[in-house]
Each structure stands twice: as structure tokens, then as C-alpha cells.
Design an enzyme around this catalytic site. Structure first.
Site, PDB file in Angstrom:
ATOM      1  N   LYS A  35       0.836  -1.197   0.166  1.00 46.91           N
ATOM      2  CA  LYS A  35      -0.092   0.117   0.048  1.00 46.91           C
ATOM      3  C   LYS A  35       0.875   1.249  -0.011  1.00 46.91           C
ATOM      4  O   LYS A  35       1.952   1.115   0.258  1.00 46.91           O
ATOM      5  CB  LYS A  35      -0.849  -0.103   1.246  1.00 46.91           C
ATOM      6  CG  LYS A  35      -0.184   0.071   2.464  1.00 46.91           C
ATOM      7  CD  LYS A  35      -1.083  -0.199   3.783  1.00 46.91           C
ATOM      8  CE  LYS A  35      -0.253  -0.206   4.862  1.00 46.91           C
ATOM      9  NZ  LYS A  35      -1.044  -0.865   6.006  1.00 46.91           N
ATOM     10  N   TYR A 259      16.633  29.027   8.686  1.00 46.12           N
ATOM     11  CA  TYR A 259      15.528  29.804   9.372  1.00 46.12           C
ATOM     12  C   TYR A 259      15.413  29.864  10.918  1.00 46.12           C
ATOM     13  O   TYR A 259      15.696  28.638  11.526  1.00 46.12           O
ATOM     14  CB  TYR A 259      14.114  29.122   8.902  1.00 46.12           C
ATOM     15  CG  TYR A 259      13.594  29.439   7.436  1.00 46.12           C
ATOM     16  CD1 TYR A 259      13.285  30.721   6.881  1.00 46.12           C
ATOM     17  CD2 TYR A 259      13.685  28.538   6.340  1.00 46.12           C
ATOM     18  CE1 TYR A 259      12.979  30.900   5.797  1.00 46.12           C
ATOM     19  CE2 TYR A 259      13.255  28.740   5.257  1.00 46.12           C
ATOM     20  CZ  TYR A 259      12.920  30.098   4.959  1.00 46.12           C
ATOM     21  OH  TYR A 259      12.597  30.534   3.403  1.00 46.12           O
TER      22      TYR A 259
HETATM   23  C1  LIG Z   1      -0.313  -1.739   6.865  1.00 47.41           C
HETATM   24  C2  LIG Z   1      -0.768  -3.120   7.060  1.00 47.41           C
HETATM   25  C3  LIG Z   1       0.019  -4.156   7.565  1.00 47.41           C
HETATM   26  C4  LIG Z   1       1.716  -4.099   7.418  1.00 47.41           C
HETATM   27  O1  LIG Z   1       1.978  -3.288   8.748  1.00 47.41           O
HETATM   28  P1  LIG Z   1       3.408  -3.403   8.890  1.00 47.41           P
HETATM   29  O2  LIG Z   1       3.631  -2.999  10.283  1.00 47.41           O
HETATM   30  O3  LIG Z   1       4.247  -2.390   7.895  1.00 47.41           O
HETATM   31  O4  LIG Z   1       4.084  -4.571   8.647  1.00 47.41           O
HETATM   32  C5  LIG Z   1      -0.662  -5.451   7.957  1.00 47.41           C
HETATM   33  N1  LIG Z   1      -1.989  -5.318   8.054  1.00 47.41           N
HETATM   34  C6  LIG Z   1      -2.669  -4.382   7.822  1.00 47.41           C
HETATM   35  C7  LIG Z   1      -4.184  -4.632   8.006  1.00 47.41           C
HETATM   36  C8  LIG Z   1      -2.129  -3.452   7.428  1.00 47.41           C
HETATM   37  O5  LIG Z   1      -2.941  -2.211   6.999  1.00 47.41           O
END
Ligand SMILES: *Cc1c(COP(=O)(O)O)cnc(C)c1O
Length: 367
Positions: A35, A259
Site C-alpha cells: 500500500k 530559518y
Molecule cells: C499496513 C498493514 C500491515 C503491514 O504493517 P507493517 O507494520 O508495515 O508490517 C498489515 N496489516 C494491515 C491490515 C495493514 O493495514
């Protein structure tokens, strides 16, 4: 010459990390979580490089899944939050997507849709139960009923029960064990595949591995833990973020840099200006002192990160000059360490890299 800010993505490292995740639970299969554009690494490239080994891919929503299909990725893709609107269901079927189902409302929508489309077949549904994180999922007490309703639908070919841990990255806290008990209760008497583990679960909770893993951050070589960890020590960084020095100057003791004049030279100091800023996703929360890697040694930010530039202390680098490469994170300064300095987690840094950063891909074994 173009601005020399590059995120070099090592696809072999990501494959290595995927294999390391799988090796923690050889009997289990794994959904490679890609994702958010594979946490900033490029979902299409990562999916292509994992396509022959990943059992499935996981994305947040159908938009991300369709991008993969448009790019020719044919492996199953799991929608981690399921469908947001009923109109997605025909696309889910057409594109061989797997859907989470996290609420009774979603279940009702599915049933209503299938009543109108009684010939539907081949759906893979991942029923999400809320075992204690209290974000998504149906109550454990309603799980048995929901499972029965799903099993009664001829369209549903495969059912998996999933849940998500709130504190798997903090092994000393009691939450994960409590959640495991809730899950046991919820599925008691049902023989159904389970999927419980994000990266922290994969790396630390073998009793939770079950049939399907869901590794995300570990694929990219970052650790979900703040403390050193045995599996984490075997991960390879998926990304090296580098830029170059674009200007060098000497500032007198008492002069400030950047800054807000927040950093003040205690002695005459050489300052290097880097082509990276917060509009690239290099966090403005990175304070003076945040390490960078230059010519085989560390140095550190001096002064605030601005939109397009940052400044570093070159006191220990008399040789440094414009054009020299600087690693912002990678093998020498880990993204975990930078995240720590910023008071955040590697997830936000990696997924926050913007379009302005060129991605470049390397692979030991191009195919
Ligand atoms: C993003 C996500 C993961 C992966 O989590 P990590 O901590 O990046 O390994 C697994 N399960 C679900 C439902 C997620 O939304």
C-alpha cells in the site's frame, strides 16, 4: 544538470526481506503489503520484483489495486479495508481482488449485492475482527454469526479471518496476548485460516503466525521496533536516499544558519548546503544533530530543514565540496535512526517521500 536527489530502491533487498519474513513461518503464506506506493518505494516496481514469490499483495483500497492490474500484475491483491462502496464489487470480481470485510454494514451490502447477482462466484473474503485495536473489524462476539452468513453465500469461495495487533512492536506489553485470546474465542469451533501478523508479529510473535502473514515495513528493510531485534538485524535496506552538496561556506563563531537562526556556530564552521528539504519528504522535524553520511563518515544537520534545502556541519570534512554525495538514509544511517531523531517512525518518512524525489531501481538478479 538536474537536481541530484535520488531514492535508490534495491529490489533484491526487498526480495531478501520478503524471504526473511517467509522464513519466520515456513508453513505460512504471505501477503506482501505494498500500500501507499509500497511505502514510497514504487508499488508497481516492487510488485513486479516480488511477483514470482509473493502469494498475494496487500493495498489499502481499490484504486491502488487497479493501478497494479493496469501495470499487468496478475497475483491476487487483498484490499485491506475492503470495499467502500457497493459499486466496487463488480470490479473486485472482474480483477480477481480479495476483499476484507470489517463491519456488519459491509456484510449487508455484500449480501444485498449477491442477491441481485446470484451467479457470482469465486470471492475471497477476509473477515476482519476487532480483537482489541478498536479501529476496524467486527466484534468478536459477532464473528461466528458473520462467518455463518458468509459460508452460506455460494459466491464466497474462500474465507480467512484477519485481525490486527495494536502493540506487536512492544513485546513487553500485555495487549498482544489479550488480543490472541479474543481471537481464539471468536473462531472457536470454526476451521478457518487466520491472518494476524504485521511485520512486528512476523518478527516477534511466532504463536500468532497462523496461515497468512502480512509483512509491510520489514520488506523495505526498516524495523517496526525501536530496540535492536534479531530478525531486524538481518534486514537489508530497501532504499538509499542520497543528495549532493550544492554550496559550501564558512561561518564565523556566533553566526547562525537557516530559518529561525536556530543553530548558532560555537566556533568558525564550514557549512554545506544540501539539495533536500521537507517538500521532498525529508522531515522538517529532523533537528540539528540528525546524522547524514558523507565521504565514509558521519556528520549532522546544522540548522532547520527548509522546503528545498538543508544544511550540514562540515567541520570534520575539510575535503567536502559541491557535488559530493550525501546519504540521508540507507545502509550507513538507517531510516529507523533518522525517524528516531525526528520523533516519528520509519513508515512516515518512507511513505512521505514526494514525487519530486527520483526513484532509481537496482536489482542483482534482473529478470
Ligand atoms: C499496513 C498493514 C500491515 C503491514 O504493517 P507493517 O507494520 O508495515 O508490517 C498489515 N496489516 C494491515 C491490515 C495493514 O493495514
Amino acid at each position: 544538470m538536474a537536481r541530484n536527489l535520488i531514492a535508490q530502491v534495491d529490489l533484491s533487498a526487498i526480495r531478501h526481506n520478503y524471504q526473511l519474513a517467509r522464513a519466520q513461518a515456513p508453513q505460512a503464506r504471505a501477503v506482501a503489503i505494498i500500500k501507499a506506493d509500497a511505502y514510497g518505494h514504487g508499488a508497481i516496481q516492487v510488485a513486479r520484483s516480488l511477483e514470482s514469490e509473493a502469494d498475494a499483495f496487500g493495498v489499502a483500497a481499490i484504486e491502488e489495486a487497479l493501478e497494479l492490474r493496469d501495470a499487468g500484475i496478475t497475483r491476487p491483491v487483498l484490499l485491506l479495508e475492503g470495499f467502500f462502496e457497493t459499486e466496487e464489487l463488480p470490479l473486485i470480481q472482474q480483477h480477481n481482488l480479495w476483499t476484507a470485510l470489517h463491519s456488519i454494514e459491509q456484510l449487508e451490502k455484500l449480501e444485498a449485492y449477491l442477491e441481485r447477482h446470484p451467479d457470482s462466484r469465486g470471492l475471497h473474503v477476509w473477515l476482519k475482527i476487532d480483537s482489541g485495536m478498536h479501529r476496524l473489524g467486527i466484534e468478536p462476539a459477532l464473528a461466528a454469526g458473520a462467518l455463518q452468513r458468509l459460508q452460506a453465500l455460494p459466491a464466497v469461495e474462500k474465507l480467512v479471518v484477519m485481525s490486527h495487533f495494536a502493540c506487536a512492536d512492544e513485546p513487553q506489553r500485555p495487549h498482544t496476548e489479550r488480543q490472541l485470546q479474543q481471537i481464539d474465542k471468536a473462531v472457536a469451533g470454526h476451521s478457518v485460516d487466520l491472518s494476524l501478523c504485521n511485520s512486528a508479529g512476523v518478527m516477534h510473535w511466532p504463536q500468532a503466525h497462523q496461515q497468512w502473514l502480512r509483512p509491510g515495513i520489514m520488506l523495505y528493510g526498516a524495523s517496526p521496533f525501536t530496540e535492536p531485534q534479531t530478525v531486524a538485524s538481518r534486514l537489508r535496506p530497501g532504499m538509499t536516499l542520497t543528495t549532493e552538496i550544492i554550496a559550501v561556506r564558512d561561518v564565523q563563531a556566533g553566526e547562525s544558519v537557516g530559518y529561525g537562526a536556530s543553530w548558532v556556530a560555537e566556533k568558525p564552521t564550514r557549512i554545506g548546503t544540501l539539495a533536500v528539504g521537507y517538500a521532498d519528504g525529508y522531515s522538517r522535524h529532523a533537528p540539528s544533530g540528525t546524522p547524514v553520511w558523507l565521504n565514509g563518515r558521519r556528520t549532522a544537520l546544522a540548522g532547520r530543514v527548509s522546503m528545498d534545502m538543508s544544511t550540514i556541519d562540515l567541520s570534520l570534512h575539510p575535503e567536502a565540496k559541491p557535488g559530493d554525495q550525501v546519504e540521508l538514509w540507507g545502509a550507513n544511517v538507517t531510516v529507523n535512526e533518522v525517524a528516531d531523531w525526528c520523533g516519528t517512525i520509519p513508515y512516515t518518512l518512507l511513505s512521505g517521500l514526494t514525487r519530486r524525489v527520483k526513484r532509481r531501481y537496482t536489482d542483482d538478479q534482473p529478470f
